[in-house]
Scaffold this motif. Structure first.
Motif, short mmCIF file in Angstrom:
data_model
loop_
_atom_site.label_atom_id
_atom_site.label_comp_id
_atom_site.label_asym_id
_atom_site.label_seq_id
_atom_site.Cartn_x
_atom_site.Cartn_y
_atom_site.Cartn_z
N UNK A 188 0.83 -1.20 0.00
CA UNK A 188 0.00 0.00 0.00
C UNK A 188 0.87 1.26 0.00
N UNK A 189 1.99 1.21 0.70
CA UNK A 189 2.91 2.34 0.71
C UNK A 189 3.42 2.67 -0.68
N UNK A 190 3.58 1.65 -1.51
CA UNK A 190 4.07 1.86 -2.87
C UNK A 190 2.94 2.28 -3.81
N UNK A 191 1.89 1.44 -3.90
CA UNK A 191 0.88 1.71 -4.92
C UNK A 191 0.01 2.91 -4.58
N UNK A 192 -0.31 3.11 -3.32
CA UNK A 192 -1.17 4.23 -2.96
C UNK A 192 -0.44 5.56 -3.13
N UNK A 193 0.84 5.59 -2.76
CA UNK A 193 1.64 6.80 -2.96
C UNK A 193 1.74 7.12 -4.44
N UNK A 194 2.02 6.11 -5.25
CA UNK A 194 2.10 6.30 -6.70
C UNK A 194 0.76 6.80 -7.25
N UNK A 195 -0.32 6.18 -6.79
CA UNK A 195 -1.66 6.55 -7.25
C UNK A 195 -1.97 8.00 -6.89
N UNK A 196 -1.68 8.41 -5.67
CA UNK A 196 -1.98 9.78 -5.24
C UNK A 196 -1.15 10.81 -6.00
N UNK A 197 0.10 10.50 -6.28
CA UNK A 197 0.94 11.42 -7.08
C UNK A 197 0.36 11.55 -8.48
N UNK A 198 -0.01 10.42 -9.08
CA UNK A 198 -0.58 10.46 -10.43
C UNK A 198 -1.92 11.18 -10.46
N UNK A 199 -2.74 10.98 -9.43
CA UNK A 199 -4.04 11.67 -9.35
C UNK A 199 -3.80 13.18 -9.26
N UNK A 200 -2.82 13.60 -8.46
CA UNK A 200 -2.51 15.03 -8.35
C UNK A 200 -2.10 15.60 -9.70
N UNK A 201 -1.25 14.86 -10.42
CA UNK A 201 -0.84 15.30 -11.76
C UNK A 201 -2.05 15.37 -12.69
N UNK A 202 -2.92 14.36 -12.60
CA UNK A 202 -4.12 14.31 -13.42
C UNK A 202 -5.02 15.51 -13.16
N UNK A 203 -5.21 15.87 -11.89
CA UNK A 203 -6.11 16.98 -11.56
C UNK A 203 -5.56 18.32 -12.08
N UNK A 204 -4.25 18.52 -11.96
CA UNK A 204 -3.64 19.74 -12.49
C UNK A 204 -3.82 19.78 -14.01
N UNK A 205 -3.58 18.65 -14.67
CA UNK A 205 -3.72 18.61 -16.13
C UNK A 205 -5.18 18.75 -16.54
N UNK A 206 -6.11 18.25 -15.72
CA UNK A 206 -7.53 18.40 -16.02
C UNK A 206 -7.93 19.87 -16.04
N UNK A 207 -7.43 20.64 -15.08
CA UNK A 207 -7.72 22.08 -15.05
C UNK A 207 -7.21 22.74 -16.32
N UNK A 208 -5.98 22.42 -16.72
CA UNK A 208 -5.43 22.98 -17.96
C UNK A 208 -6.22 22.50 -19.18
N UNK A 209 -6.66 21.25 -19.17
CA UNK A 209 -7.45 20.71 -20.28
C UNK A 209 -8.75 21.49 -20.45
N UNK A 210 -9.40 21.79 -19.34
CA UNK A 210 -10.66 22.55 -19.38
C UNK A 210 -10.40 23.96 -19.89
N UNK A 211 -9.34 24.60 -19.39
CA UNK A 211 -9.00 25.95 -19.84
C UNK A 211 -8.70 25.97 -21.34
N UNK A 212 -7.89 25.00 -21.79
CA UNK A 212 -7.54 24.93 -23.22
C UNK A 212 -8.79 24.68 -24.07
N UNK A 213 -9.68 23.78 -23.59
CA UNK A 213 -10.90 23.47 -24.35
C UNK A 213 -11.76 24.71 -24.53
N UNK A 214 -11.87 25.54 -23.51
CA UNK A 214 -12.68 26.76 -23.63
C UNK A 214 -11.96 27.87 -24.38
#
Length: 200
Positions: free
Chosen positions: A171-197
């Motif tokens: 859990x220390x490995x996969x959950x940490x990896x998952x949370x880092x990737x989710x954080x990256x995804x959320x930042x990119x999602x905001x940029x994706x929405x801005x770019x789309x509009x």
């Protein structure tokens, strides 16, 4: 109501099926454009992209709400929501698979270019990290073995790790990896929405 190992394997297969069009889109998108251009234009229209984009965004928001519910106690957030953590964790897993489906509908399997391609690959890694972690963890929990032996390194060939220690380490490995990737995804999602509009 925690999903069993067999259910998680089935969900992994469903996820693989949902991701398959992304592999073959370079073959079927040109054929769709050539044989049914009107349908292709419908899939590329602003209205289609907005409706399916908002559907995917709703799934992302629900996933974040479920995350706050699951982690509320450890983050000292006082949220009174009915249901057990296992129920909310199960909903998080099923909604994650639904998000993969809505992403397929939104993109029609096109991997995109530049930023969108990286954004999509980050999303794939988020999904992969979650599935691998949850499936492995559940497989260990449901195993009849109490101790697991590893012989990857000769020095530890005779040592055994208990189920609890193995799950904590995993859990220390996969959950940490998952949370880092989710954080990256959320930042990119905001940029994706801005770019789309911006380009609308």
């Amino acid at each position: 109501m925690k999903p069993k190992f067999s259910t998680l394997i089935l969900l992994t297969v469903v996820c693989a099926v949902l991701l398959t069009p992304f592999v073959f889109s370079p073959n079927y998108i040109p054929a769709l454009r050539l044989n049914d251009f009107d349908l292709y234009l419908t899939f590329q229209s602003d209205l289609y992209k907005q409706i399916t984009g908002y559907l995917s965004l709703i799934f992302v928001i629900l996933e974040m709400i479920l995350t706050f519910r699951k982690r509320g106690r450890s983050w000292k957030i006082k949220i009174k929501v009915p249901g057990s953590i296992q129920l909310w964790r199960s909903l998080h897993i099923f909604l994650g698979i639904a998000l993969v489906g809505s992403t397929l509908i939104h993109t029609i399997g096109v991997r995109g270019l530049n930023f969108n391609a990286i954004f999509l690959w980050i999303f794939f890694l988020v999904t992969l990290s979650a599935l691998v972690g949850v499936v492995a963890e559940t497989g260990i929990v449901e195993s009849s073995q109490r101790y697991f032996r590893f012989s990857l390194f000769p020095a530890t060939a005779n040592s055994a790790i208990s189920k609890g220690v193995l799950i904590r380490n995993l859990r220390g490995i996969w959950l940490t990896t998952h949370l880092i990737l989710v954080s990256m995804f959320l930042v990119m999602l905001i940029f994706h929405i801005i770019i789309a509009y911006y380009y609308q």
